[in-house]
Design a protein around this motif. Structure first.
Motif, short mmCIF file in Angstrom:
data_model
loop_
_atom_site.label_atom_id
_atom_site.label_comp_id
_atom_site.label_asym_id
_atom_site.label_seq_id
_atom_site.Cartn_x
_atom_site.Cartn_y
_atom_site.Cartn_z
N SER A 2 11.81 -23.47 19.06
CA SER A 2 10.93 -22.67 18.21
C SER A 2 9.87 -21.97 19.06
CB SER A 2 10.24 -23.55 17.16
OG SER A 2 11.19 -24.18 16.33
N ARG A 31 6.00 -19.93 19.10
CA ARG A 31 4.74 -19.71 18.40
C ARG A 31 4.56 -18.23 18.13
NH1 ARG A 31 -1.57 -20.32 20.46
NH2 ARG A 31 -2.48 -19.72 18.44
N ARG A 32 4.19 -17.89 16.91
CA ARG A 32 3.81 -16.52 16.55
C ARG A 32 2.51 -16.63 15.78
NH1 ARG A 32 3.86 -12.48 18.04
NH2 ARG A 32 4.43 -11.13 16.29
N GLU A 86 1.83 -19.66 13.37
CA GLU A 86 3.09 -20.20 12.86
C GLU A 86 4.04 -20.52 14.02
OE1 GLU A 86 3.89 -17.94 8.66
OE2 GLU A 86 4.31 -16.79 10.49
N THR A 87 5.08 -21.28 13.69
CA THR A 87 6.23 -21.40 14.57
C THR A 87 7.43 -20.79 13.87
OG1 THR A 87 6.79 -23.61 13.72
CG2 THR A 87 5.41 -23.50 15.71
N ARG A 106 9.95 -20.46 9.20
CA ARG A 106 8.60 -20.48 9.74
C ARG A 106 7.81 -21.63 9.12
NH1 ARG A 106 6.69 -15.19 11.70
NH2 ARG A 106 8.48 -13.77 11.78
N LEU A 110 1.35 -23.90 12.19
CA LEU A 110 1.05 -24.86 13.25
C LEU A 110 0.52 -26.14 12.61
CD1 LEU A 110 -0.75 -22.72 15.99
CD2 LEU A 110 1.66 -23.39 15.88
N GLY A 142 5.53 -27.41 15.47
CA GLY A 142 4.18 -26.86 15.29
C GLY A 142 3.10 -27.86 15.65
N ILE A 148 2.88 -27.94 19.54
CA ILE A 148 2.17 -26.77 20.08
C ILE A 148 0.68 -26.87 19.80
CG2 ILE A 148 1.87 -24.28 19.80
CD1 ILE A 148 4.92 -24.12 19.41
N LEU A 149 0.32 -27.17 18.56
CA LEU A 149 -1.10 -27.26 18.18
C LEU A 149 -1.83 -28.30 19.02
CD1 LEU A 149 -3.39 -26.40 16.21
CD2 LEU A 149 -2.59 -28.22 14.69
N TRP A 153 6.05 -22.48 23.03
CA TRP A 153 7.32 -22.80 22.38
C TRP A 153 7.42 -24.31 22.21
CZ3 TRP A 153 7.01 -20.05 27.03
CH2 TRP A 153 7.15 -18.67 26.92
#
Length: 265
Positions: free
Chosen positions: A118, A120-121, A124-125, A147, A150, A156, A159-160, A229
């Motif tokens: 996934s 990150r955008r 969101e992921t 989607r 995070l 998510g 990443i967070l 990611w």
């Protein structure tokens, strides 16, 4: 044709209308992308918070430009061919799936679970890759294009957890995950999971999205050392028992490190 500027007027109201239109179009396209089997105009309106007439007008305009397709017989809308062409042109610059593809396959092969990559955008992921494992009972929470905010789902959360503390604080001040995702996504429980993720290096989602569906994830870092990611695994609860999680976590971290190396300067 979608028209954002209807005149050369330089008033504040005109660009605001244009920005609002771009935002609405973006929401429509994201909603359609999250439903590989298509969705109705009513479902798109519900997903975006727009009125049905507005949603239908935007879908019709996007279809005229080739950005969405309409299956009239089924009453469903799909992403259109123009997006495929544009995506193909952008792939050389932005497509990082090749760097993760072998790791996703290895994770699925070694664990028997479904494996994912996934990206990150913003807040969101977005799931970019999915590889099915050999275990016959599967979880279908994740699929390509879906989607999550995070902090929701293991990718998510991974990443967070590794963003700078001030960015985590700012994000949690802006969002209300609890309203849609339940009390376990309130700030207190989420911060506890962030702390646990930082301690082990990998994130665990103990069936917080769908009952019985567990997930684990590890962040993949870009050349600047930022989590951009994530690799993740999902499956049924019995496959993620405490005695097995350290081994799954080790595999995730090993492969996340391998993919991160591809982006090292």
């Amino acid at each position: 044709m979608l028209t954002i500027w209807t005149s050369r007027c330089t008033s504040v109201a005109e660009p605001m209308r244009g920005a609002q239109l771009v935002s609405r179009v973006s929401r429509i396209l994201k909603a359609v992308s999250e439903h590989p089997d298509g969705l109705t105009a009513a479902a798109a309106a519900h997903a975006t918070g727009l009125t049905r007439p507005t949603t239908h007008r935007l879908l019709a305009s996007l279809a005229a430009e080739g950005f969405v397709d309409h299956d009239v017989a089924r009453g469903r809308w799909f992403l259109g061919p123009e997006l495929y062409l544009l995506g193909s042109l952008a792939a050389d610059r932005y497509d990082i799936r090749d760097a993760a593809r072998e790791s996703v396959r290895l994770l699925a092969r070694e664990t028997g679970e479904s494996a994912f990559f996934s990206a990150r955008r913003g807040g969101e992921t977005v799931c970019l890759l999915r590889e099915e494992g050999s275990f016959p009972v599967r979880s279908f929470v994740l699929y390509e294009g879906v989607r999550f905010p995070l902090g929701v789902a293991s990718a998510g959360l991974a990443i967070l957890s590794f963003l700078p503390e001030e960015e985590v604080d700012a994000y949690l001040e802006e969002v209300d995950l609890e309203r849609k995702w339940g009390p376990q996504h309130g700030e207190g429980p989420l911060r506890e999971r962030i702390a646990a993720t930082r301690e082990t290096g990998y994130a665990v989602n103990p069936a917080l999205i769908l009952e019985g569906s567990w997930g684990m994830g590890a962040a993949v870092f870009d050349g600047a050392g930022r989590p951009a990611w994530a690799l993740s695994l999902t499956g049924i609860e019995s496959r993620f028992r405490p005695e097995r999680r350290p081994e799954l976590g080790r595999l995730l971290l090993e492969q996340a490190h391998e993919v991160s190396r591809a982006f090292a300067p």
